[in-house]
Design an enzyme around this catalytic site. Structure first.
Site, PDB file in Angstrom:
ATOM      1  N   LYS A   1       0.844  -1.196   0.000  1.00  0.00           N
ATOM      2  CA  LYS A   1       0.000   0.000   0.000  1.00  0.00           C
ATOM      3  C   LYS A   1       0.885   1.254   0.000  1.00  0.00           C
ATOM      4  O   LYS A   1       2.096   1.179   0.227  1.00  0.00           O
ATOM      5  CB  LYS A   1      -0.923  -0.054   1.209  1.00  0.00           C
TER       6      LYS A   1
ATOM      7  N   TYR B   1     -12.341  -2.976  -3.099  1.00  0.00           N
ATOM      8  CA  TYR B   1     -12.831  -2.894  -1.718  1.00  0.00           C
ATOM      9  C   TYR B   1     -14.359  -2.830  -1.634  1.00  0.00           C
ATOM     10  O   TYR B   1     -14.905  -2.349  -0.639  1.00  0.00           O
ATOM     11  CB  TYR B   1     -12.192  -1.698  -1.016  1.00  0.00           C
TER      12      TYR B   1
ATOM     13  N   ASN C   1      -1.798   0.029   7.503  1.00  0.00           N
ATOM     14  CA  ASN C   1      -1.285  -1.312   7.820  1.00  0.00           C
ATOM     15  C   ASN C   1      -0.483  -1.951   6.676  1.00  0.00           C
ATOM     16  O   ASN C   1      -0.295  -3.163   6.632  1.00  0.00           O
ATOM     17  CB  ASN C   1      -2.420  -2.219   8.311  1.00  0.00           C
TER      18      ASN C   1
ATOM     19  N   HIS D   1      -1.854  -5.375   1.491  1.00  0.00           N
ATOM     20  CA  HIS D   1      -3.077  -6.150   1.273  1.00  0.00           C
ATOM     21  C   HIS D   1      -2.655  -7.544   0.849  1.00  0.00           C
ATOM     22  O   HIS D   1      -1.675  -7.708   0.121  1.00  0.00           O
ATOM     23  CB  HIS D   1      -3.927  -5.544   0.146  1.00  0.00           C
TER      24      HIS D   1
HETATM   25  P1  IDP Z   1      -7.334  -7.143   5.604  1.00  0.00           P
HETATM   26  O1  IDP Z   1      -6.566  -6.123   4.804  1.00  0.00           O
HETATM   27  O2  IDP Z   1      -6.502  -7.704   6.726  1.00  0.00           O
HETATM   28  O3  IDP Z   1      -7.958  -8.216   4.752  1.00  0.00           O
HETATM   29  P2  IDP Z   1     -10.032  -6.047   5.934  1.00  0.00           P
HETATM   30  O4  IDP Z   1     -10.900  -6.273   7.129  1.00  0.00           O
HETATM   31  O5  IDP Z   1     -10.398  -6.755   4.669  1.00  0.00           O
HETATM   32  O6  IDP Z   1      -8.521  -6.364   6.357  1.00  0.00           O
HETATM   33  O7  IDP Z   1      -9.995  -4.486   5.676  1.00  0.00           O
HETATM   34  C1  IDP Z   1      -9.421  -3.969   4.508  1.00  0.00           C
HETATM   35  C2  IDP Z   1      -8.558  -2.802   4.859  1.00  0.00           C
HETATM   36  O8  IDP Z   1      -9.381  -1.738   5.334  1.00  0.00           O
HETATM   37  C3  IDP Z   1      -7.546  -3.026   5.980  1.00  0.00           C
HETATM   38  O9  IDP Z   1      -6.362  -3.645   5.550  1.00  0.00           O
HETATM   39  C4  IDP Z   1      -7.302  -1.619   6.448  1.00  0.00           C
HETATM   40  O10 IDP Z   1      -6.412  -0.931   5.578  1.00  0.00           O
HETATM   41  C5  IDP Z   1      -8.674  -0.989   6.300  1.00  0.00           C
HETATM   42  N1  IDP Z   1      -9.449  -1.038   7.555  1.00  0.00           N
HETATM   43  C6  IDP Z   1     -10.099  -2.099   8.069  1.00  0.00           C
HETATM   44  N2  IDP Z   1     -10.688  -1.790   9.229  1.00  0.00           N
HETATM   45  C7  IDP Z   1     -10.398  -0.477   9.451  1.00  0.00           C
HETATM   46  C8  IDP Z   1     -10.726   0.459  10.493  1.00  0.00           C
HETATM   47  O11 IDP Z   1     -11.383   0.131  11.465  1.00  0.00           O
HETATM   48  N3  IDP Z   1     -10.232   1.729  10.353  1.00  0.00           N
HETATM   49  C9  IDP Z   1      -9.484   2.115   9.295  1.00  0.00           C
HETATM   50  N4  IDP Z   1      -9.152   1.285   8.296  1.00  0.00           N
HETATM   51  C10 IDP Z   1      -9.597   0.003   8.371  1.00  0.00           C
HETATM   52 MG    MG Z   2      -9.535  -8.174   3.394  1.00  0.00          MG
END
Ligand code: IDP
Ligand code: MG
Length: 149
Positions: free
Chosen positions: A9, A49, A112, A115
């Site tokens: 990212k 997304y 984070n 992806h």
């Molecule tokens: P993942 O990337 O571990 O699969 P997902 O639940 O699919 O996680 O969420 C996609 C992305 O959305 C996350 O990697 C993160 O960047 C963002 N995200 C998820 N939950 C939150 C939140 O509570 N606050 C801000 N960003 C979030």
């Molecule tokens: Mg995901």
């Protein structure tokens, strides 16, 4: 053999962590079969997304992923989906295990770093969304017998 989509990212790119994170995947024995450095347009971001549409963080997530270039890649290997998710760690860096990318380089869920596809089915769908078949390289890695049984 499974395939999974991996994105460095914008924060990973800006922080100069592309090589570090790719190194971890290479060290594990996963094999790269496609890569491109690119800006993500809103249409691709929203399709990728779509499952998160309507959630409170959705708008910020789309802004984040489109804010600056990403490095998109396809990695292949036995259990590649689970293996890459394990290397990246839990979605929230604060819950990610020590030694994972999100633990070692992250603090906040909205930054984070990576992806990775979460299921084999989504891996196939995401690879097809991000890469044309021409962009995937069919190649032999000569050390494979020393990595794969
Ligand atoms: P993942 O990337 O571990 O699969 P997902 O639940 O699919 O996680 O969420 C996609 C992305 O959305 C996350 O990697 C993160 O960047 C963002 N995200 C998820 N939950 C939150 C939140 O509570 N606050 C801000 N960003 C979030
Ligand atoms: Mg995901």
């Amino acid at each position: 053999m499974e395939r999974t989509l991996v994105l460095m990212k914008p924060d990973a790119v800006q922080r100069g962590l592309i090589g570090e994170i790719i190194g971890r995947l290479e060290n594990r024995g996963l094999r790269i079969i496609g890569a491109k450095f690119m800006l993500v347009n809103r249409e691709l971001a929203e399709t990728h997304y779509a499952i998160h549409k309507g959630k409170p963080f959705y708008k910020g997530l789309i802004n984040y992923i489109t804010s600056s270039p990403v490095m998109a890649m396809v990695w292949e290997g036995p259990n590649a989906v689970a293996a890459v998710r394990q290397t990246m760690g839990a979605t929230k860096p604060i819950e990610a295990a020590p030694g994972t990318v999100r633990h070692d380089f992250g603090l906040e869920v909205g930054r984070n770093l990576t992806h990775a596809s979460d299921t084999v089915e989504n891996g196939e769908k995401e690879v097809a969304l991000w890469f044309s078949s021409k962009e995937l390289v069919n190649w032999e890695r000569t050390i494979d017998p020393w990595i794969l049984e």
